[in-house]
Every structure is written in structure tokens, then in C-alpha cells.
Design an enzyme around this catalytic site. Sequence first.
Site, PDB file in Angstrom:
ATOM      1  N   HIS A  34       0.840  -1.201   0.000  1.00 30.85           N
ATOM      2  CA  HIS A  34       0.000   0.000   0.000  1.00 30.85           C
ATOM      3  C   HIS A  34       0.879   1.256   0.000  1.00 30.85           C
ATOM      4  CE1 HIS A  34      -2.651  -2.970   2.252  1.00 30.85           C
ATOM      5  NE2 HIS A  34      -3.456  -2.608   1.280  1.00 30.85           N
ATOM      6  N   GLY A 144      -2.663  -1.945  -7.348  1.00 28.14           N
ATOM      7  CA  GLY A 144      -1.512  -2.836  -7.377  1.00 28.14           C
ATOM      8  C   GLY A 144      -1.677  -3.947  -8.409  1.00 28.14           C
ATOM      9  N   ASP A 147      -3.250  -7.544  -7.653  1.00 28.44           N
ATOM     10  CA  ASP A 147      -4.628  -7.949  -7.942  1.00 28.44           C
ATOM     11  C   ASP A 147      -4.889  -7.696  -9.429  1.00 28.44           C
ATOM     12  OD1 ASP A 147      -5.782  -8.578  -5.142  1.00 28.44           O
ATOM     13  OD2 ASP A 147      -4.724  -6.684  -4.882  1.00 28.44           O
ATOM     14  N   ARG A 184      -3.626 -10.372   4.251  1.00 26.69           N
ATOM     15  CA  ARG A 184      -4.019 -11.727   4.679  1.00 26.69           C
ATOM     16  C   ARG A 184      -2.824 -12.566   5.130  1.00 26.69           C
ATOM     17  NH1 ARG A 184      -8.315 -10.952   0.527  1.00 26.69           N
ATOM     18  NH2 ARG A 184     -10.260 -11.055   1.710  1.00 26.69           N
TER      19      ARG A 184
HETATM   20  P1  AMP Z   1      -6.330  -4.075  -0.427  1.00 27.88           P
HETATM   21  O1  AMP Z   1      -6.198  -3.244   0.816  1.00 27.88           O
HETATM   22  O2  AMP Z   1      -5.863  -5.476  -0.282  1.00 27.88           O
HETATM   23  O3  AMP Z   1      -7.694  -3.936  -1.067  1.00 27.88           O
HETATM   24  O4  AMP Z   1      -5.323  -3.431  -1.458  1.00 27.88           O
HETATM   25  C1  AMP Z   1      -5.379  -2.063  -1.792  1.00 27.88           C
HETATM   26  C2  AMP Z   1      -4.507  -1.813  -3.000  1.00 27.88           C
HETATM   27  O5  AMP Z   1      -3.156  -2.175  -2.691  1.00 27.88           O
HETATM   28  C3  AMP Z   1      -4.924  -2.670  -4.209  1.00 27.88           C
HETATM   29  O6  AMP Z   1      -4.824  -1.874  -5.385  1.00 27.88           O
HETATM   30  C4  AMP Z   1      -3.912  -3.782  -4.186  1.00 27.88           C
HETATM   31  O7  AMP Z   1      -3.670  -4.338  -5.460  1.00 27.88           O
HETATM   32  C5  AMP Z   1      -2.673  -3.046  -3.672  1.00 27.88           C
HETATM   33  N1  AMP Z   1      -1.729  -4.020  -3.115  1.00 27.88           N
HETATM   34  C6  AMP Z   1      -1.983  -5.000  -2.205  1.00 27.88           C
HETATM   35  N2  AMP Z   1      -0.869  -5.729  -1.965  1.00 27.88           N
HETATM   36  C7  AMP Z   1       0.110  -5.213  -2.756  1.00 27.88           C
HETATM   37  C8  AMP Z   1       1.484  -5.535  -2.969  1.00 27.88           C
HETATM   38  N3  AMP Z   1       2.077  -6.548  -2.350  1.00 27.88           N
HETATM   39  N4  AMP Z   1       2.177  -4.798  -3.857  1.00 27.88           N
HETATM   40  C9  AMP Z   1       1.586  -3.766  -4.516  1.00 27.88           C
HETATM   41  N5  AMP Z   1       0.295  -3.406  -4.353  1.00 27.88           N
HETATM   42  C10 AMP Z   1      -0.440  -4.115  -3.482  1.00 27.88           C
END
Ligand code: AMP
Length: 281
Positions: A34, A144, A147, A184
Site C-alpha cells: 500500500h 496494485g 490484484d 491476509r
Molecule cells: P487491499 O487493501 O488489499 O484492497 O489493497 C489495496 C490496493 O493495494 C490494491 O490496489 C492492491 O492491489 C494493492 N496491493 C496489495 N498488496 C500489494 C502488494 N504486495 N504490492 C503492490 N500493491 C499491493
Amino acid sequence: MRVTEDLEELRESRRSLRGSFGLVPTMGALHEGHASLVGRAREECDAVGVSIFVNPAQFGPGEDLGAYPRPIGRDLEMLESLGADLVWTPAAASLYPPGYQTWVTVEEITRPLEGGCRPGHFRGVATVVAKLFNAFTPDRAYFGQKDAQQVAVIRRMVRDLDFPLEVVVCPTVREPDGLALSSRNAYLGAEERRAAAVLHRALAAARALYDAGERAGEALRAAMREELRSEPLAREEYVSVADPETLLELDRVESGGLLSLAARIGRTRLIDNLTLEGRGR
Ligand code: AMP
């Protein structure tokens, strides 16, 4: 940094910010993945907004909505130190009040992969992201590559619904053993954490085959399956070699492709992907 739960307050703060505005949508439990999105937005935009919302609409029955980590104090400290200007932390009941009945459905590309395993997931994602775009009116929105299907779905929605913004995709941030950072990962016990590196090993095995000249989709899928099977704590949900835009499985990889997979490590469901560069012929 302004932090609010309230949509009207958010809109007022947003109106007071001048210049280009970048939005980073998140579900909180923030990590370096993030942070890389916020950092990129900070570099490219005059002001940066972040949403923290664990979106019930994108969780299926029996998924981890209740257990999803919500360390809001730590998240806000991190966003402050990263230089975010505006943070929205809406309550579920205000985004989906009683009587709510409007949904954004992106069709074909939500069917395979994650959409196949998690029915309704992308309807929830597309709907909440559309609502975030309406609330923040960003010039750029940061997602990111971790996903990959989500990126394809959001790009499609932005084109189809004429959202006046640019989607920016940032590379996956990984642990030293290759495991993609994910909120996770906090569910994993020590043995599971070690085992979870198999996801990246499986993708890397397929990419090594590709780099050595293999172009048959099935051979690349078989390499991923075999690597996953070598780890007793891992259970495959799918392996895929697909067209990066349509997400349809490829018989042969001629001009680029997306390697992706989902697996359970114990009870924790993890996903990851790597892209295969097309070589001009
Ligand atoms: P989330 O909080 O899991 O919904 O993720 C929020 C954003 O952070 C989404 O656009 C994800 O793709 C991105 N994201 C999550 N993990 C990673 C990572 N390891 N590297 C880059 N972006 C990430």
C-alpha cells in the site's frame, strides 16, 4: 492530514485541495505494498487521498469479512508519515444504507479466475470503486498489479462508464522469499508462512520455462501445478495462463500473457501473478 468518516466532510475537504489529485483505495491493514501506491501518488499528484474501507459487498458468505484485520490507529500513523492529505474511513452502513440497490456489473472479464472462485466479488469491487471515484473525483487512481484481475476490471469500468481519470498500476511488492505482501499474510502461522513462498516459486517456475522458449499454455500451467503440489500445506484453487486483457486462457503465449494462481495455505486463501512479456517477432 484530514481524516473523516463523513461523505459531506470528505467532499468539502476535497474541494479545498488544488491541483491534481491521486486516490489510493485500500481495505486498511496497510503494508509496504500500500505504501508504494501512496508513494507513487505522492510523486505524481499535488494531493493524495486514501480510502480505508473493508467492503462487505466484495466478501462472499463464509469468507473472512469478520476476521479481516482493522488496525486503524496504526494505518493512520502510517498514512500521516507517507504524506497523505485526505483519508476517508466510511462506515459500511453509510455506503450501503437500508434500501441500497444499485450495483456495477462488469461482465465477461469478471467470470474466470477470482470471479469463478468468488461469485459476486467483482460486483462488490466495481461498485465500491465507482462510489469512491464519485466521492473523491480523482485525476488518477492507483492500484496494485498484485490484484491483476481487479486492475483489468477497473480499467474496463473506467472506459465503459467514462470516468475522467487515469488508472495507474504499481508493481507487486514482495518479501525476500518472493511472497507478495498481503494483509491476509497476517493469518499465516510460522509453518504456513514458510509454505506460502510456494506461490511465487510456482509462478517463477512457469516464467523460467517461458524464458527458455516454452509457449504452450498447458505446459506452463502444468509447471505451476507441479510446484504447488510439492508443498504439502498448499492446496491449488486455480492456475492460469491468460490473455492479460480478456483473461481468457491461452493455448499458446505469443504476444504476452498473465500467469496467475490462487491457493490455500491452511485456511488462508492467497493469490499472486507474474506477467510474461511479449517479444516482438
Ligand atoms: P487491499 O487493501 O488489499 O484492497 O489493497 C489495496 C490496493 O493495494 C490494491 O490496489 C492492491 O492491489 C494493492 N496491493 C496489495 N498488496 C500489494 C502488494 N504486495 N504490492 C503492490 N500493491 C499491493
